[in-house]
Write an enzyme that holds these catalytic residues in place. Structure first.
Site, PDB file in Angstrom:
ATOM      1  N   CYS A   2       0.825  -1.200   0.000  1.00  0.00           N
ATOM      2  CA  CYS A   2       0.000   0.000   0.000  1.00  0.00           C
ATOM      3  C   CYS A   2       0.861   1.253   0.000  1.00  0.00           C
ATOM      4  O   CYS A   2       2.037   1.223   0.340  1.00  0.00           O
ATOM      5  CB  CYS A   2      -0.897   0.014   1.233  1.00  0.00           C
ATOM      6  N   LEU A  49      -3.631  -1.935  -1.708  1.00  0.00           N
ATOM      7  CA  LEU A  49      -3.388  -3.237  -2.298  1.00  0.00           C
ATOM      8  C   LEU A  49      -4.175  -4.218  -1.445  1.00  0.00           C
ATOM      9  O   LEU A  49      -3.776  -4.541  -0.324  1.00  0.00           O
ATOM     10  CB  LEU A  49      -1.899  -3.586  -2.296  1.00  0.00           C
ATOM     11  N   ASN A  74       0.302   0.304   6.434  1.00  0.00           N
ATOM     12  CA  ASN A  74       0.692  -0.731   5.495  1.00  0.00           C
ATOM     13  C   ASN A  74       1.238  -1.883   6.320  1.00  0.00           C
ATOM     14  O   ASN A  74       2.238  -1.742   6.998  1.00  0.00           O
ATOM     15  CB  ASN A  74       1.767  -0.221   4.533  1.00  0.00           C
ATOM     16  N   GLY A  75       0.561  -2.979   6.270  1.00  0.00           N
ATOM     17  CA  GLY A  75       1.024  -4.119   7.044  1.00  0.00           C
ATOM     18  C   GLY A  75      -0.049  -5.159   7.149  1.00  0.00           C
ATOM     19  O   GLY A  75      -1.086  -5.084   6.496  1.00  0.00           O
ATOM     20  N   ASP A  99      -8.239  -7.118   8.593  1.00  0.00           N
ATOM     21  CA  ASP A  99      -7.422  -6.959   9.793  1.00  0.00           C
ATOM     22  C   ASP A  99      -7.369  -5.502  10.221  1.00  0.00           C
ATOM     23  O   ASP A  99      -7.218  -5.200  11.396  1.00  0.00           O
ATOM     24  CB  ASP A  99      -6.020  -7.544   9.594  1.00  0.00           C
TER      25      ASP A  99
END
Length: 115
Positions: A2, A49, A74-75, A99
């Site tokens: 992302c 993404l 992002n993760g 998540d």
């Protein structure tokens, strides 16, 4: 992967901020979103993404159900299913399967120190 862009206290036009988000579209081809709090001069942008929840319910930036918290990152939260079960057992209802939603609702439920 992302793309994330943010601004705190900078005076950016909406067009300039949108251009910054658009410049990251190659990092997140599945969508993009923005969130702002003009009173406090905060802007958050995210190019997505999609990996876990492919639906619009997983879009970021994401605001908690109570409206207090906003998250973009992002993760991946590897133990999000276990955390989701714990939140659900406490009565929380989820809109999607991401998540990210679990993360922001855990912060809303337990605060930052215990999350």
């Amino acid at each position: 992967m992302c793309g994330i862009v943010g601004s705190l206290g900078l005076e950016l036009s909406p067009a300039a901020f949108d251009a910054a988000v658009d410049a990251l579209s190659h990092r997140g081809p599945d969508g993009h979103g923005t969130w702002s709090d003009p009173q406090h001069g905060v802007l958050l942008g995210h190019t997505r993404l999609a990996i876990i929840d492919l639906s619009p319910a997983g879009a970021q930036p994401m605001q908690s159900a109570d409206g207090r918290w906003v998250l973009t990152y992002n993760g991946e939260i590897y133990n999000f299913a276990k955390i989701r079960q714990r939140l659900s057992a406490g009565g929380h209802r989820f809109n999607g399967d991401s998540d990210t939603e679990v993360f922001v609702e855990a912060i809303a439920a337990w605060g930052l120190a215990d999350t």
